[in-house]
Structure formats: C-alpha cells, structure tokens
Design an enzyme around this catalytic site. Structure first.
Site, PDB file in Angstrom:
ATOM      1  N   ARG A 269       0.840  -1.214   0.000  1.00 13.16           N
ATOM      2  CA  ARG A 269       0.000   0.000   0.000  1.00 13.16           C
ATOM      3  C   ARG A 269       0.878   1.269   0.000  1.00 13.16           C
ATOM      4  O   ARG A 269       0.958   1.986  -0.982  1.00 13.16           O
ATOM      5  CB  ARG A 269      -0.950  -0.049   1.214  1.00 13.16           C
ATOM      6  CG  ARG A 269      -2.065   0.981   1.176  1.00 13.16           C
ATOM      7  CD  ARG A 269      -1.666   2.374   1.604  1.00 13.16           C
ATOM      8  NE  ARG A 269      -1.067   2.452   2.919  1.00 13.16           N
ATOM      9  CZ  ARG A 269      -0.502   3.540   3.402  1.00 13.16           C
ATOM     10  NH1 ARG A 269      -0.455   4.650   2.690  1.00 13.16           N
ATOM     11  NH2 ARG A 269       0.064   3.535   4.602  1.00 13.16           N
ATOM     12  N   ASP A 270       1.593   1.510   1.096  1.00 16.16           N
ATOM     13  CA  ASP A 270       2.376   2.756   1.181  1.00 16.16           C
ATOM     14  C   ASP A 270       3.494   2.744   0.146  1.00 16.16           C
ATOM     15  O   ASP A 270       3.856   3.787  -0.417  1.00 16.16           O
ATOM     16  CB  ASP A 270       2.961   2.889   2.604  1.00 16.16           C
ATOM     17  CG  ASP A 270       3.218   4.330   3.010  1.00 16.16           C
ATOM     18  OD1 ASP A 270       3.081   5.217   2.158  1.00 16.16           O
ATOM     19  OD2 ASP A 270       3.569   4.565   4.179  1.00 16.16           O
TER      20      ASP A 270
ATOM     21  N   HIS B 103       5.317   4.358  12.690  1.00 14.45           N
ATOM     22  CA  HIS B 103       5.379   4.302  11.225  1.00 14.45           C
ATOM     23  C   HIS B 103       6.418   5.321  10.771  1.00 14.45           C
ATOM     24  O   HIS B 103       6.131   6.504  10.622  1.00 14.45           O
ATOM     25  CB  HIS B 103       3.979   4.648  10.695  1.00 14.45           C
ATOM     26  CG  HIS B 103       3.820   4.662   9.206  1.00 14.45           C
ATOM     27  ND1 HIS B 103       3.184   3.661   8.509  1.00 14.45           N
ATOM     28  CD2 HIS B 103       4.175   5.575   8.277  1.00 14.45           C
ATOM     29  CE1 HIS B 103       3.162   3.956   7.213  1.00 14.45           C
ATOM     30  NE2 HIS B 103       3.758   5.123   7.052  1.00 14.45           N
TER      31      HIS B 103
ATOM     32  N   HIS C 226       9.343   6.838   8.230  1.00 13.37           N
ATOM     33  CA  HIS C 226       9.969   6.923   6.916  1.00 13.37           C
ATOM     34  C   HIS C 226      11.441   7.247   7.152  1.00 13.37           C
ATOM     35  O   HIS C 226      11.806   7.812   8.179  1.00 13.37           O
ATOM     36  CB  HIS C 226       9.269   7.978   6.056  1.00 13.37           C
ATOM     37  CG  HIS C 226       7.910   7.538   5.574  1.00 13.37           C
ATOM     38  ND1 HIS C 226       7.654   7.189   4.263  1.00 13.37           N
ATOM     39  CD2 HIS C 226       6.740   7.353   6.232  1.00 13.37           C
ATOM     40  CE1 HIS C 226       6.383   6.833   4.139  1.00 13.37           C
ATOM     41  NE2 HIS C 226       5.793   6.919   5.323  1.00 13.37           N
TER      42      HIS C 226
ATOM     43  N   CYS D  71       4.875   9.163  -0.040  1.00 11.15           N
ATOM     44  CA  CYS D  71       3.480   9.588   0.028  1.00 11.15           C
ATOM     45  C   CYS D  71       3.228  10.540  -1.134  1.00 11.15           C
ATOM     46  O   CYS D  71       3.946  11.527  -1.283  1.00 11.15           O
ATOM     47  CB  CYS D  71       3.171  10.270   1.355  1.00 11.15           C
ATOM     48  SG  CYS D  71       1.454  10.817   1.437  1.00 11.15           S
TER      49      CYS D  71
ATOM     50  N   ASN E 161       9.477   4.074   3.331  1.00 13.24           N
ATOM     51  CA  ASN E 161       9.327   3.660   4.722  1.00 13.24           C
ATOM     52  C   ASN E 161      10.584   2.955   5.189  1.00 13.24           C
ATOM     53  O   ASN E 161      11.404   2.504   4.384  1.00 13.24           O
ATOM     54  CB  ASN E 161       8.182   2.641   4.843  1.00 13.24           C
ATOM     55  CG  ASN E 161       6.832   3.237   4.548  1.00 13.24           C
ATOM     56  OD1 ASN E 161       6.460   3.395   3.398  1.00 13.24           O
ATOM     57  ND2 ASN E 161       6.110   3.572   5.589  1.00 13.24           N
TER      58      ASN E 161
HETATM   59  P1  HMG Z   1     -13.166  14.712  -2.307  1.00 11.12           P
HETATM   60  O1  HMG Z   1     -12.855  15.163  -3.667  1.00 11.12           O
HETATM   61  O2  HMG Z   1     -13.367  15.753  -1.237  1.00 11.12           O
HETATM   62  O3  HMG Z   1     -14.387  13.715  -2.356  1.00 11.12           O
HETATM   63  O4  HMG Z   1     -11.986  13.726  -1.852  1.00 11.12           O
HETATM   64  P2  HMG Z   1     -15.932  13.967  -2.124  1.00 11.12           P
HETATM   65  O5  HMG Z   1     -16.305  13.404  -0.783  1.00 11.12           O
HETATM   66  O6  HMG Z   1     -16.271  15.422  -2.399  1.00 11.12           O
HETATM   67  O7  HMG Z   1     -16.575  13.077  -3.268  1.00 11.12           O
HETATM   68  C1  HMG Z   1     -16.319  13.395  -4.645  1.00 11.12           C
HETATM   69  C2  HMG Z   1     -16.575  12.186  -5.522  1.00 11.12           C
HETATM   70  O8  HMG Z   1     -15.653  11.149  -5.188  1.00 11.12           O
HETATM   71  C3  HMG Z   1     -17.961  11.569  -5.345  1.00 11.12           C
HETATM   72  O9  HMG Z   1     -18.352  11.067  -6.617  1.00 11.12           O
HETATM   73  C4  HMG Z   1     -17.727  10.403  -4.423  1.00 11.12           C
HETATM   74  O10 HMG Z   1     -18.652   9.333  -4.572  1.00 11.12           O
HETATM   75  C5  HMG Z   1     -16.350   9.945  -4.873  1.00 11.12           C
HETATM   76  P3  HMG Z   1     -19.466  11.820  -7.486  1.00 11.12           P
HETATM   77  O11 HMG Z   1     -20.678  11.824  -6.614  1.00 11.12           O
HETATM   78  O12 HMG Z   1     -18.929  13.184  -7.724  1.00 11.12           O
HETATM   79  O13 HMG Z   1     -19.544  10.938  -8.707  1.00 11.12           O
HETATM   80  N1  HMG Z   1     -15.644   9.262  -3.773  1.00 11.12           N
HETATM   81  C6  HMG Z   1     -15.110   8.045  -3.841  1.00 11.12           C
HETATM   82  N2  HMG Z   1     -15.019   7.151  -4.830  1.00 11.12           N
HETATM   83  C7  HMG Z   1     -14.400   5.967  -4.541  1.00 11.12           C
HETATM   84  N3  HMG Z   1     -13.910   5.662  -3.313  1.00 11.12           N
HETATM   85  C8  HMG Z   1     -13.981   6.543  -2.310  1.00 11.12           C
HETATM   86  C9  HMG Z   1     -14.603   7.783  -2.561  1.00 11.12           C
HETATM   87  N4  HMG Z   1     -14.831   8.865  -1.785  1.00 11.12           N
HETATM   88  C10 HMG Z   1     -15.476   9.756  -2.526  1.00 11.12           C
HETATM   89  N5  HMG Z   1     -13.493   6.232  -1.095  1.00 11.12           N
HETATM   90  C11 HMG Z   1     -11.256  11.848  -0.540  1.00 11.12           C
HETATM   91  C12 HMG Z   1     -11.979  13.187  -0.537  1.00 11.12           C
HETATM   92  C13 HMG Z   1     -11.045  11.438   0.900  1.00 11.12           C
HETATM   93  C14 HMG Z   1     -12.164  10.821  -1.260  1.00 11.12           C
HETATM   94  C15 HMG Z   1      -9.933  11.992  -1.318  1.00 11.12           C
HETATM   95  O14 HMG Z   1      -9.247  13.077  -0.749  1.00 11.12           O
HETATM   96  C16 HMG Z   1      -9.063  10.783  -1.261  1.00 11.12           C
HETATM   97  O15 HMG Z   1      -9.399   9.740  -1.806  1.00 11.12           O
HETATM   98  N6  HMG Z   1      -7.872  10.873  -0.596  1.00 11.12           N
HETATM   99  C17 HMG Z   1      -6.955   9.764  -0.443  1.00 11.12           C
HETATM  100  C18 HMG Z   1      -5.547  10.236  -0.317  1.00 11.12           C
HETATM  101  C19 HMG Z   1      -4.611   9.067  -0.036  1.00 11.12           C
HETATM  102  O16 HMG Z   1      -4.951   7.908  -0.187  1.00 11.12           O
HETATM  103  N7  HMG Z   1      -3.383   9.403   0.423  1.00 11.12           N
HETATM  104  C20 HMG Z   1      -2.382   8.454   0.725  1.00 11.12           C
HETATM  105  C21 HMG Z   1      -2.648   7.678   2.004  1.00 11.12           C
HETATM  106  S1  HMG Z   1      -2.190   8.554   3.509  1.00 11.12           S
HETATM  107  C22 HMG Z   1      -0.503   8.133   3.740  1.00 11.12           C
HETATM  108  O17 HMG Z   1       0.090   7.570   2.879  1.00 11.12           O
HETATM  109  C23 HMG Z   1       0.110   8.413   5.073  1.00 11.12           C
HETATM  110  C24 HMG Z   1       0.346   7.127   5.889  1.00 11.12           C
HETATM  111  O18 HMG Z   1       1.214   6.235   5.206  1.00 11.12           O
HETATM  112  C25 HMG Z   1       0.951   7.447   7.261  1.00 11.12           C
HETATM  113  C26 HMG Z   1       2.164   8.383   7.188  1.00 11.12           C
HETATM  114  O19 HMG Z   1       3.185   8.029   6.603  1.00 11.12           O
HETATM  115  O20 HMG Z   1       2.002   9.499   7.723  1.00 11.12           O
HETATM  116  C27 HMG Z   1      -0.981   6.400   6.148  1.00 11.12           C
HETATM  117 MG    MG Z   2       3.470   6.351   5.228  1.00  5.72          MG
END
Ligand code: HMG
Ligand code: MG
Length: 308
Positions: free
Chosen positions: A20-21, A215, A217, A248, A257
């Site tokens: 995933r990450d 966690h 990096h 990320c 990581n």
């Molecule tokens: P948004 O644009 O604000 O979404 O994004 P929304 O709620 O306004 O919805 C817009 C459209 O997206 C809608 O469709 C929803 O149905 C659809 P429409 O009605 O317009 O046709 N939608 C989705 N479709 C599929 N799956 C979903 C979903 N949600 C809404 N789950 C949102 C908000 C949260 C969805 C977006 O910002 C997003 O997907 N972000 C993910 C970012 C991400 O994955 N980042 C990496 C992970 S975090 C990380 O790596 C850190 C970590 O490792 C720890 C560390 O190291 O710190 C964990």
């Molecule tokens: Mg991470």
C-alpha cells in the site's frame, strides 16, 4: 550474532505496508497480478499483517485504483489467518471494502491542517467528522480499526509539529473508537528523543503504549534509531515496507518507509521474534525491484543479495 538486549519486548508485530504505502508512490502502475503475487510472497515470508491496498478515490491514488480486482485475489491469504488491513477514508470507501470481505480497515488523519487539506481535501476536524461514521459502522460489524496519524513530528509546509497538537488529534482518533493508533513520521524527520517525548505525552493523556504502533519513513536515516527508541518505551507494533518501498504522493519530500528487512535484521539481532524468514523476504524484495526496474534502497536487501 544474536545478542538479546534488556528491557525490550520479546516479540514485535510487523505491520507490512509495502503493497500500500510502497506501491501508492510508484510512478508506474504495477499490474494487479504482480501485486497479488507480492502479497502472497510476503505472507509466505511469515508476515502476519499485510496492508493490501486503499479504497480511496481512484483519481487521488491511481496506483491503487485496482483495489476491487486485487482484494478478491487475496482471499486465500486472509483465509489462512493473515490480517489484510485496507485504507478507507470515508463511508464510500468502507462500503467498497466490506463488500469484498475486508475485516480490518485504517482511517488516516493528519496532525497538521496543510496535510489534511492536501491528502483528504478536509480540515483536521472535518476529517475526524468524516471518519466518525466509518469507525462507528466498522465497530458495529466487529471490523478492526487502525487510526493513522500523519505528520506527527514535522510537516513539509508547517515545519516542526508541536507534541500537544499531535496528542489532540491522536486522542480524538482513539475517542472515535480506533483499536490502534499508528504514529506517522510521514517525511522522516523524527529523532529518538522526539519519539520518546511524544510517546510519554500520549501515555500521560491516557493513550496506552499497547495501542500504539510506529510508522517511520527513512528520509534522514533515523528510522531504525527511532524504532529502537519506541521499543525501549514498550511499543510492540512497528510498520515497515518490504525493500523500503514507499513515500506519500501528497508529501513529495517523503521517501520510503523503514525497510522491513532492515527492521528484521535489527530485531533478530536483538533476539526479538518476528516470525519472518529474512531470506524469503529479501528474495521477494529483489523480485519486486526487478519488476519496478530499480534496485531496493534497503541496505539489508543489498547486503544479503550481493553476489560475488
Ligand atoms: P473529495 O474530492 O473531497 O471527495 O476527496 P468527495 O467526498 O467530495 O466526493 C467526490 C466524488 O468522489 C464523489 O463522486 C464520491 O462518490 C467519490 P461523485 O458523486 O462526484 O460521482 N468518492 C469516492 N469514490 C471511490 N472511493 C472513495 C470515494 N470517496 C469519494 N473512497 C477523498 C476526498 C477522501 C475521497 C480523497 O481526498 C481521497 O481519496 N484521498 C486519499 C488520499 C490518499 O490515499 N493518500 C495516501 C494515504 S495517507 C498516507 O500515505 C500516510 C500514511 O502512510 C501514514 C504516514 O506516513 O504518515 C498512512
Ligand atoms: Mg506512510
């Protein structure tokens, strides 16, 4: 040589995040079949918690847009008792994950406002409000919930992050009902004293060490030192990524990581059990590096796979 150290846990649970990450940050989109084989190999190497994918908006993380195709290909792994957590930001993500039989999810919050907006298009408090029904519904269904907290030490836009700011959001995630908390050093700037100060303050404010994972990096080469500091504090859940894959997409300065192989080398050297076969794991990372077309950044992978 194995030299057990005192006052360290006898066993550590590794939360493997490479699929995933790691893969979310690859420029090339890895074919679903390769991801499925990666997870199968990780399980065969003895990893018991393997974060599989994310049910996020496919436009935000195209590398993981095949979650619906991938997860069913891992049914045998889950059936064999390996935990396969998946990232879920909102109810739409939860619906998608539980429809496929996911039994562990992770919501992911931020200690800083800038990253919350960039990663989730929400403020910190709006993100917590988004997670609330997700955690409540998951708990009703007896689905295990991890709460990630990003930018716990520093943020590329906001600089050093005060401990009290991190503790507020950490407590809020625990109050929602998360079963565990993973403290993310998203851009890899933490140092061991900072890690121990945050852990101590979390304990002070009622978050037990038993609920905390770390966690790290490895941007500044501190990930193992930080891990040791956390182990000395009593932490027994450590996130790592096979071969050191990772980063990320919404924090460009984040590098990979902590490499799982580097972690396992240190833990086994300290006489700490992981259940991981380092040879099989290294072979898996070499195999994945060939698929990605570049060598693994893990020192341990390089040392163990060096042929001469
Ligand atoms: P948004 O644009 O604000 O979404 O994004 P929304 O709620 O306004 O919805 C817009 C459209 O997206 C809608 O469709 C929803 O149905 C659809 P429409 O009605 O317009 O046709 N939608 C989705 N479709 C599929 N799956 C979903 C979903 N949600 C809404 N789950 C949102 C908000 C949260 C969805 C977006 O910002 C997003 O997907 N972000 C993910 C970012 C991400 O994955 N980042 C990496 C992970 S975090 C990380 O790596 C850190 C970590 O490792 C720890 C560390 O190291 O710190 C964990
Ligand atoms: Mg991470």
């Amino acid at each position: 040589m194995e030299v057990p150290a005192q006052d360290l846990p006898p066993r550590v649970r590794i939360h493997e995040v490479g699929a995933r990450d790691g893969l979310q940050n690859e420029k090339t989109v890895v074919p679903t079949e390769v991801k499925a084989e990666f997870v199968h190999r990780l399980a065969a190497a003895g990893l018991t918690t393997i974060e599989a994918t994310s049910f996020v908006h496919p436009k935000w993380v195209p590398q993981l847009a095949d979650a619906e195709q991938l997860f069913p290909q891992l049914a045998d792994v889950q059936g064999a008792g390996v935990a396969l957590p998946v990232l879920v930001p909102n109810e739409r993500g939860l619906d998608r994950a539980v429809a496929l039989g996911a039994r562990r999810i992770a919501v992911f919050g931020s200690a800083t406002e800038t990253f919350a907006r960039r990663n989730l298009n929400r403020t910190v408090d709006e993100s917590l409000a988004m997670f609330e029904p997700v955690v409540a519904r998951a708990k009703d269904d007896k689905v295990h919930v991890r709460g990630y907290l990003s930018m716990c030490f520093g943020d590329p836009w906001e600089g050093p992050v005060p401990v009290h700011q991190v503790v507020r959001v950490a407590k809020a995630l625990m109050d929602l009902g998360c079963d565990e908390l993973s403290l993310g050093d998203t851009i890899g700037v933490a140092t061991p004293g900072h890690v121990q100060a945050l852990l101590a303050q979390l304990n002070e404010e009622g978050v037990p060490t038993s609920a905390i994972g770390v966690h790290f990096h490895d941007t500044y080469g501190q990930a193992l030192a930080n891990t040791l500091a956390a182990l000395q504090h009593g932490v027994t859940t450590v996130d790592a990524s096979a071969g050191g894959l990772g980063g990320c997409p919404y924090a460009k300065s984040a590098t990979g990581n902590l490499a799982t192989e580097d972690l396992v080398w240190m833990l086994h050297g300290l006489g700490i059990e992981t259940g991981v076969d380092l040879g099989l794991l290294t072979a898996t990372s070499v195999w994945m590096a060939e698929r990605l077309g570049r060598p693994s950044p893990s020192r341990t992978v390089r040392a163990l796979s060096h042929k001469e």
